[in-house]
Design an enzyme around this catalytic site. Structure first.
Site, PDB file in Angstrom:
ATOM      1  N   ASN A  17      -1.340   1.660   9.808  1.00  0.00           N
ATOM      2  CA  ASN A  17      -2.052   1.413  10.610  1.00  0.00           C
ATOM      3  C   ASN A  17      -3.560   1.178  10.357  1.00  0.00           C
ATOM      4  O   ASN A  17      -4.522   0.939  11.076  1.00  0.00           O
ATOM      5  CB  ASN A  17      -2.342   2.509  12.003  1.00  0.00           C
ATOM      6  CG  ASN A  17      -0.794   2.665  12.529  1.00  0.00           C
ATOM      7  OD1 ASN A  17      -0.307   1.584  13.107  1.00  0.00           O
ATOM      8  ND2 ASN A  17      -0.513   3.886  12.824  1.00  0.00           N
ATOM      9  N   GLU A  75      -6.092  -8.105  -0.282  1.00  0.00           N
ATOM     10  CA  GLU A  75      -7.238  -8.194  -0.779  1.00  0.00           C
ATOM     11  C   GLU A  75      -8.147  -8.579   0.189  1.00  0.00           C
ATOM     12  O   GLU A  75      -9.346  -9.454  -0.010  1.00  0.00           O
ATOM     13  CB  GLU A  75      -7.637  -8.873  -1.975  1.00  0.00           C
ATOM     14  CG  GLU A  75      -6.967  -7.939  -3.295  1.00  0.00           C
ATOM     15  CD  GLU A  75      -6.953  -6.569  -3.506  1.00  0.00           C
ATOM     16  OE1 GLU A  75      -8.317  -6.164  -3.240  1.00  0.00           O
ATOM     17  OE2 GLU A  75      -6.124  -5.987  -3.750  1.00  0.00           O
ATOM     18  N   ILE A  97       1.293  -0.055  -1.408  1.00  0.00           N
ATOM     19  CA  ILE A  97       0.458   0.079  -2.522  1.00  0.00           C
ATOM     20  C   ILE A  97       1.002  -0.648  -3.745  1.00  0.00           C
ATOM     21  O   ILE A  97       2.205  -0.176  -4.008  1.00  0.00           O
ATOM     22  CB  ILE A  97       0.243   1.676  -2.723  1.00  0.00           C
ATOM     23  CG1 ILE A  97      -0.107   2.075  -1.127  1.00  0.00           C
ATOM     24  CG2 ILE A  97      -0.571   2.024  -3.764  1.00  0.00           C
ATOM     25  CD1 ILE A  97      -1.389   1.626  -0.864  1.00  0.00           C
TER      26      ILE A  97
END
Length: 391
Positions: free
Chosen positions: A137, A374, A165
């Site tokens: 979230n 990013e 990740i």
């Protein structure tokens, strides 16, 4: 009329010889190693460990790290050049460079002891690193991060979870962005980075399969259950510095992501040109049709414009003149260029572009991520607008 400027000229768009050599070496390495395994590693969604080891040996993964830690001591621009060439040949396998993800934060903000301990592991290929920021979230909204580390017995007890990740299931060490000061008056002082050894009890990583693109890159969800992290692993030795550190990390990595976008777009353009020279329709090569020539011209124009922006952003950071507006514009334009050019390249291949043996479909799938990670392109637009309105 002679417009040649007299005297010193500060602006120079030409790469120096060292930079040209680095770029050429990166391309030669990628062409020699990536094509043979690209389809296999995409299908099987596995990290190219052998390629990573070879890249480490040649110094490609430590371009920007200081020489005292075994790096080449060069800049973000040089790292950007290598990234572009790797992604130009194959974006998925080109993600081997992300094995150093997080080391840029350690170099810029770590204590001397932390840098001396961890950075030689990166340059020597002894460890893969990752940076754990995003949560289920908490993506674009960094202040929604809820993973928390409570100080206890000379260290921190970390609980929480992370999502999407990079290197999550293969990393030896992770930089974890988390709350360490929940009662801080300013929300900017609530967060810190902690260095986590992934062998620590209570840490778990689950590899995420089924990604649309960059399938050779490892992506995982993480969980922390009473994970004990020594106090010496607090990045920089001071609590509450995480927000500033993560923002600087984003600026660095947005340029890298922009370089990825330029690389995948250039690679797709290369594939389109090659195919058009070989393919005939109506008794003529595709390159003889003016309408298709116009497409190539538009694609090349977008690539060159994105490349100029990304290199300008890298140059500015290397010269200490960081401009978040330029960084965000570079990332935004490069991401959109990646998607637009790969789409056109696939279209130029016709039905063959839909088949994986022609590679362009993989480039098409790989390109989309540049608009997302990013900092999604919407976040880049917000940043640019805020910088303009603040002026």
């Amino acid at each position: 009329m002679d417009f040649r400027r007299k005297g010193n000229v500060n602006m120079d768009f030409e790469l120096n010889e060292e930079q040209k050599n680095i770029s050429e070496a990166a391309r030669k390495f990628a062409l020699g190693e990536f094509p043979q395994i690209a389809i296999e590693f995409d299908r099987e969604e596995k990290f190219p460990m052998d390629i990573w080891k070879k890249a480490v040996e040649l110094g490609f993964t430590a371009i920007f790290l200081d020489e005292q830690y075994g790096g080449l001591g060069l800049g973000l621009l040089e790292q950007s050049l290598v990234t572009e060439e790797f992604w130009r040949v194959d974006p998925g396998v080109g993600c081997v460079l992300l094995s150093v993800f997080g080391s840029e934060v350690i170099q810029d903000h770590g204590t001397d002891a932390q840098k001396s301990k961890y950075l030689p592991m990166v340059t020597g290929g002894e460890a893969i690193f990752g940076c754990a920021i995003t949560e289920a979230n908490a993506g674009s909204d960094i202040f929604s991060v809820r993973s928390k580390a409570v100080k206890k017995d000379g260290g921190y007890v970390l609980n929480g979870s992370k999502m999407f990740i990079t290197n999550g299931s293969i990393a030896d060490f992770l930089l974890v962005f988390c709350i360490t000061n929940p009662e801080a008056k300013s929300r900017y002082e609530k967060y810190s980075f902690l260095l986590l050894d992934t062998k620590t009890e209570g840490f778990e990583a689950d590899k995420l399969n089924g990604k649309m693109g960059i399938r050779a890159s490892d992506t995982a969800s993480l969980s922390f259950s009473d994970v004990l992290i020594p106090e010496v692993n607090l990045l920089g030795g001071q609590e509450g510095k995480g927000f500033r550190q993560v923002m600087e990390c984003f600026n660095f990595n947005r340029i890298i992501a922009g370089s990825q976008g330029v690389g995948v777009a250039q690679g797709a353009l290369d594939l389109a040109v090659k195919y058009m020279k070989e393919r005939e329709q109506f008794g003529k090569p595709l390159t003889s049709f003016q309408g298709l020539q116009f497409k190539l011209a538009e694609m090349a124009s977008r690539v060159e414009a994105a490349r100029a922006l990304v290199r300008m952003g890298a140059w500015m950071i290397d010269n200490g003149t960081l401009d978040p507006k330029i960084v965000s514009i570079a990332k935004l334009v490069a991401g959109e260029t990646a998607v637009r050019v790969t789409d056109e390249a696939l279209q130029l291949h016709g039905g063959y572009g839909y088949m994986d043996e022609y590679h362009v479909e993989r480039f098409y799938r790989d390109a989309k991520i540049v608009e997302i990670y990013e900092g999604a392109k919407e976040i880049e637009k917000i940043t640019v607008a805020n910088e303009i309105l603040r002026a």
